[in-house]
Design a protein around this motif. Structure first.
Motif, PDB file in Angstrom:
ATOM      1  N   TYR A  52      47.897  86.789  20.767  1.00 60.76           N
ATOM      2  CA  TYR A  52      46.734  87.246  20.007  1.00 60.76           C
ATOM      3  C   TYR A  52      46.526  86.387  18.771  1.00 60.76           C
ATOM      4  CZ  TYR A  52      50.657  89.577  17.674  1.00 60.76           C
ATOM      5  OH  TYR A  52      51.859  89.840  17.066  1.00 60.76           O
ATOM      6  N   TRP A  53      45.283  86.464  18.263  1.00 58.87           N
ATOM      7  CA  TRP A  53      44.957  85.910  16.955  1.00 58.87           C
ATOM      8  C   TRP A  53      45.300  86.978  15.933  1.00 58.87           C
ATOM      9  CZ3 TRP A  53      39.890  87.495  14.595  1.00 58.87           C
ATOM     10  CH2 TRP A  53      39.782  87.058  13.274  1.00 58.87           C
ATOM     11  N   GLN A  54      45.969  86.586  14.854  1.00 56.66           N
ATOM     12  CA  GLN A  54      46.191  87.490  13.735  1.00 56.66           C
ATOM     13  C   GLN A  54      45.614  86.862  12.489  1.00 56.66           C
ATOM     14  OE1 GLN A  54      50.067  89.294  13.142  1.00 56.66           O
ATOM     15  NE2 GLN A  54      49.651  89.620  10.984  1.00 56.66           N
ATOM     16  N   SER A  55      44.673  87.573  11.882  1.00 54.38           N
ATOM     17  CA  SER A  55      44.059  87.097  10.641  1.00 54.38           C
ATOM     18  C   SER A  55      45.060  87.204   9.502  1.00 54.38           C
ATOM     19  CB  SER A  55      42.807  87.927  10.337  1.00 54.38           C
ATOM     20  OG  SER A  55      43.178  89.270  10.111  1.00 54.38           O
ATOM     21  N   SER A  87      46.774  99.671  13.629  1.00 49.33           N
ATOM     22  CA  SER A  87      45.924  99.384  12.467  1.00 49.33           C
ATOM     23  C   SER A  87      45.381  97.947  12.456  1.00 49.33           C
ATOM     24  CB  SER A  87      46.683  99.651  11.164  1.00 49.33           C
ATOM     25  OG  SER A  87      47.732  98.720  10.999  1.00 49.33           O
ATOM     26  N   TYR A  88      45.876  97.098  13.331  1.00 49.46           N
ATOM     27  CA  TYR A  88      45.360  95.730  13.443  1.00 49.46           C
ATOM     28  C   TYR A  88      44.126  95.663  14.360  1.00 49.46           C
ATOM     29  CZ  TYR A  88      49.714  94.010  11.362  1.00 49.46           C
ATOM     30  OH  TYR A  88      50.767  93.755  10.518  1.00 49.46           O
ATOM     31  N   THR A  89      43.779  96.770  15.003  1.00 45.55           N
ATOM     32  CA  THR A  89      42.687  96.797  15.972  1.00 45.55           C
ATOM     33  C   THR A  89      41.350  96.968  15.257  1.00 45.55           C
ATOM     34  OG1 THR A  89      44.197  97.862  17.521  1.00 45.55           O
ATOM     35  CG2 THR A  89      41.866  97.889  18.093  1.00 45.55           C
ATOM     36  N   PRO A  90      40.355  96.115  15.565  1.00 46.31           N
ATOM     37  CA  PRO A  90      39.041  96.255  14.932  1.00 46.31           C
ATOM     38  C   PRO A  90      38.411  97.614  15.256  1.00 46.31           C
ATOM     39  CG  PRO A  90      39.201  94.171  16.119  1.00 46.31           C
ATOM     40  CD  PRO A  90      40.406  94.973  16.477  1.00 46.31           C
ATOM     41  N   SER A  91      37.745  98.206  14.259  1.00 45.30           N
ATOM     42  CA  SER A  91      37.007  99.446  14.505  1.00 45.30           C
ATOM     43  C   SER A  91      35.498  99.226  14.384  1.00 45.30           C
ATOM     44  CB  SER A  91      37.454 100.549  13.542  1.00 45.30           C
ATOM     45  OG  SER A  91      37.212 100.182  12.208  1.00 45.30           O
ATOM     46  N   ARG A  92      35.092  98.153  13.686  1.00 46.45           N
ATOM     47  CA  ARG A  92      33.668  97.823  13.572  1.00 46.45           C
ATOM     48  C   ARG A  92      33.528  96.309  13.562  1.00 46.45           C
ATOM     49  NH1 ARG A  92      29.275 100.961  11.803  1.00 46.45           N
ATOM     50  NH2 ARG A  92      27.502  99.719  11.146  1.00 46.45           N
ATOM     51  N   ILE A  93      32.676  95.805  14.455  1.00 40.58           N
ATOM     52  CA  ILE A  93      32.428  94.365  14.515  1.00 40.58           C
ATOM     53  C   ILE A  93      30.926  94.098  14.421  1.00 40.58           C
ATOM     54  CG2 ILE A  93      34.521  93.774  15.797  1.00 40.58           C
ATOM     55  CD1 ILE A  93      32.804  93.620  18.333  1.00 40.58           C
ATOM     56  N   GLY A 147      43.373  99.206   8.301  1.00 36.54           N
ATOM     57  CA  GLY A 147      44.249  98.037   8.376  1.00 36.54           C
ATOM     58  C   GLY A 147      43.614  96.822   7.731  1.00 36.54           C
ATOM     59  N   ARG A 148      44.465  95.919   7.220  1.00 37.20           N
ATOM     60  CA  ARG A 148      43.987  94.730   6.519  1.00 37.20           C
ATOM     61  C   ARG A 148      43.746  93.566   7.472  1.00 37.20           C
ATOM     62  NH1 ARG A 148      47.706  90.999   3.294  1.00 37.20           N
ATOM     63  NH2 ARG A 148      46.280  89.324   2.831  1.00 37.20           N
ATOM     64  N   ASP A 149      44.756  93.212   8.251  1.00 37.82           N
ATOM     65  CA  ASP A 149      44.632  92.089   9.181  1.00 37.82           C
ATOM     66  C   ASP A 149      44.229  92.579  10.568  1.00 37.82           C
ATOM     67  OD1 ASP A 149      45.163  90.039   7.386  1.00 37.82           O
ATOM     68  OD2 ASP A 149      47.327  90.277   7.610  1.00 37.82           O
ATOM     69  N   THR A 150      43.742  91.645  11.373  1.00 34.65           N
ATOM     70  CA  THR A 150      43.192  91.947  12.691  1.00 34.65           C
ATOM     71  C   THR A 150      43.988  91.261  13.787  1.00 34.65           C
ATOM     72  OG1 THR A 150      40.935  92.274  11.902  1.00 34.65           O
ATOM     73  CG2 THR A 150      41.158  91.519  14.151  1.00 34.65           C
ATOM     74  N   HIS A 151      44.102  91.923  14.930  1.00 33.45           N
ATOM     75  CA  HIS A 151      44.570  91.306  16.168  1.00 33.45           C
ATOM     76  C   HIS A 151      43.428  91.350  17.173  1.00 33.45           C
ATOM     77  CE1 HIS A 151      49.199  92.160  15.761  1.00 33.45           C
ATOM     78  NE2 HIS A 151      48.731  91.412  14.790  1.00 33.45           N
ATOM     79  N   MET A 152      43.106  90.199  17.745  1.00 32.89           N
ATOM     80  CA  MET A 152      42.243  90.124  18.922  1.00 32.89           C
ATOM     81  C   MET A 152      43.027  89.317  19.929  1.00 32.89           C
ATOM     82  SD  MET A 152      38.297  89.562  17.949  1.00 32.89           S
ATOM     83  CE  MET A 152      37.456  90.570  16.770  1.00 32.89           C
TER      84      MET A 152
END
Length: 187
Positions: A52-55, A87-93, A147-152
């Motif tokens: 995954y990408w982690q911001s 908490s790394y999962t996006p909730s709004r994009i 969450g602060r950082d994101t995983h995609m």
């Protein structure tokens, strides 16, 4: 645009194999607003759901996809795993499109509720047709549990498949099986 509930999960690879769409992300230059070392574009595009990408920084987190020529984009498929990433999962994009960084316009906003698997975000113009653009930007506006950082885990960019018959005419002599489709155009 207004937020919509998350789209139904679709297997983008199945859509590609069926000839409904083409994955055009490989024709683009990808960049990220930030990433942890070893968790960047390569992991986002490696077709492996385990990577995954982690911001690494402040929201919004951005994925920039720049095409060399104007490209038709019908949808964006994003693979996330709330069960693993919480908490790394996006909730709004927010999906933005334009010619370059300076003229991006928001074309879609989507709220995601604990998504696990592929989420397809249709990208349409005001006439409900796939957009033609030089650049797509995916902005993570918020994450689950603040969450602060994101995983995609993966992103695929789809363009509608062009069905051209023997004389270049729509609908004439279309091949439907995989074996016959390999002969559908002259190289």
């Amino acid at each position: 645009m207004s937020a919509k509930p998350a789209a139904e999960a679709v297997d983008p690879v199945k859509e590609e194999r069926a000839g409904k769409v083409r994955e055009v992300g490989s024709q683009a230059i990808w960049s990220l607003s930030s990433c942890k070392p070893g968790f960047g574009v390569d992991q986002l595009r490696d077709d492996c759901m385990e990577t995954y990408w982690q911001s690494d920084g402040q929201l919004p987190h951005l994925v920039n996809i720049q095409f060399r020529r104007k490209t038709t984009v019908s949808d964006i498929c994003i693979f996330t795993d709330y069960k693993l990433d919480e908490s790394y999962t996006p909730s709004r994009i927010s999906i933005r499109a334009g010619t370059n960084f300076n003229d991006l316009q928001e074309v879609e906003v989507m709220d995601l509720s604990e998504p696990t698997g592929w989420v397809t975000v249709p990208v349409k113009d005001i006439h409900d047709r796939p957009i033609r653009t030089f650049m797509i930007q995916i902005a993570v506006i918020s994450n689950h549990q603040n969450g602060r950082d994101t995983h995609m885990r993966q992103i695929k960019i789809h363009s509608p498949a062009e069905h051209r018959g023997a004389a270049g005419l729509e609908g004439s002599g279309q091949f439907t099986s995989l074996e016959f489709r390999q002969y559908s155009c002259i190289r």
